[in-house]
Design an enzyme around this catalytic site. Sequence first.
Site, short mmCIF file in Angstrom:
data_model
loop_
_atom_site.label_atom_id
_atom_site.label_comp_id
_atom_site.label_asym_id
_atom_site.label_seq_id
_atom_site.Cartn_x
_atom_site.Cartn_y
_atom_site.Cartn_z
N PHE A 136 7.20 26.75 28.71
CA PHE A 136 8.24 25.88 29.24
C PHE A 136 9.33 26.66 29.96
CE2 PHE A 136 6.01 23.40 26.15
CZ PHE A 136 5.98 22.12 26.69
N GLU A 137 10.12 27.44 29.25
CA GLU A 137 11.26 28.10 29.89
C GLU A 137 11.50 29.45 29.24
OE1 GLU A 137 15.21 26.18 31.68
OE2 GLU A 137 15.28 26.32 29.50
N GLN A 138 10.97 30.48 29.84
CA GLN A 138 11.23 31.83 29.35
C GLN A 138 11.79 32.68 30.48
OE1 GLN A 138 8.10 34.73 28.73
NE2 GLN A 138 6.52 33.22 29.25
#
Length: 536
Positions: free
Chosen positions: A364-366
């Site tokens: 998702f969001e790294q």
Amino acid sequence: MPLIRNPILPGFNPDPSILRVGNDYYIATSTFEWFPGVQIHHSTDLANWDLLVRPLTRKSQLDMRGEPDSCGVWAPCLTHDGEKFWLVYTDVRRKDGSFKDTHNYIVTASKIEGPWSDPIYVNSSGFDPSLFHDDDGRKWFINMHQDHRRRPRSFAGILMQEFDPKLEKLVGPRKNIFLGTELDLVEGSHQYKRNGWYYLLTAEGGTGYEHACTLARSRDIWGPYELHPQKHILSSKDDPQASLQRAGHGDIVDTPDGKTYLVHLTSRPTTQNRRCVLGRETAIQEAYWDNDWLYVKNGPVPSLHVEVPGIQDDMKYWAEQHYTFDKELHQDFQWLRTPEPERIYKIEDGKLVLLGREAVGSWFEQSLVARRQTHFSYDAETVVDFSPSDERQFAGLTAYYCRYNFFYLAVTAHADGQRELLILSSEASWPEGRLNLPFSEPVKIPNEGKVQLKLEIRGKHLQFFYALEGDEPKKIGRVYDASVLSDECGGHQAHGSFTGAFVGMACSDVNGTVREAKFDYFDYIPMSDWSDRYDA
């Protein structure tokens, strides 16, 4: 003409689509889960290529958050109809199991540099789409057809339907025009017209060692299509000793003087396990026409050395790359999935500031900013300023393939707040995707001050180093097996991992407090004297 050495686009650059407009050549390649989407390289001589643009830069064009590894942008097709550029691509949201969710889009631009339009949705009946501009002005959209009822795999031929550019949608009948050969897994199709013949070039055999380019032709665009006398005009499947393996998924281009070349994906396996750390790369072959059939010179096995108009600039390939962060991120770098890069990094006071988000490997969001590994042996180095409060905050240097396979030298902290260096690795952890335990013994470091982080890859061997301010680098941890950063170990079964190894900087704050890590620079230094010693 001079000889050049393949591949022409080393490292992760698969599924090439080639185009010539005037004296300019362009190659579009897949980027999968890496953002921005699609790489377009430019050349004037077929030998030297420069990254020109990544056209899918906006949320309206591409948002891959939540898409699994090796999903995202598959097999773009780049064409020009005399007025503007057309780019067709698939956004794959799921690929494993009995179903695939594959959404096909078109974007256009009057200039190759853009701006590129918002996408037109076309269909979701399969992947690897392409657009053919016939000489009567009509446009035809083709893509592989997937049928989840088929076993063991869902590949069910090549579908064709007319695309109306004014209505911006498919119109008229849809037909399955080509079922492929017994090699199966027909995909990656491109269509051409020459001397009254319609040609269909497809990829078959999957993305592994049976991969091939298959050619067929017909007097009628709807078929039936007869197979080439060789069936497969390019493949390494019958020559396991060839330097270029997994050869297939190609596209053809004519030079201004009438010569024909075929570009195709390929891989260069290393170690006795035949692991492709650099992923699927782009190579080129000289071709010729005989009796209205295309043949690869000295084929069907691809050649390592090929005659093209230009002379390769080897000095550029072996040059050391020193990246600073003065204004904007260098085009060599990409990040994962998100179209909102302001949430994961910023450039401030000459530093790359990563904003700690989800854990390394998140879909998702790294916060991970990295460049392709394009050499079998290299050094990478950075300096980080990071003050973690506990073990759930970590930042540093990573060699990364996907959530299942990475090596990560991280500045973190013990539960009591004492800062330390720790190597995080999920080496060969399929199918669990877990960190290897027990960890190497952490190294305590002062709670303040910058830390130099370095890795050396020599063939299949990876060694980390670190240094505190004013000190010389010293080894940390054991020697790791860098060859697991490969398609063959990418967390999937055969024909399931499609990218390549990256190296870069990362920061995670799984406490959710967005702790920042500041990086001074990033160095990538090829080691030419090691690069052909694959098993060293």
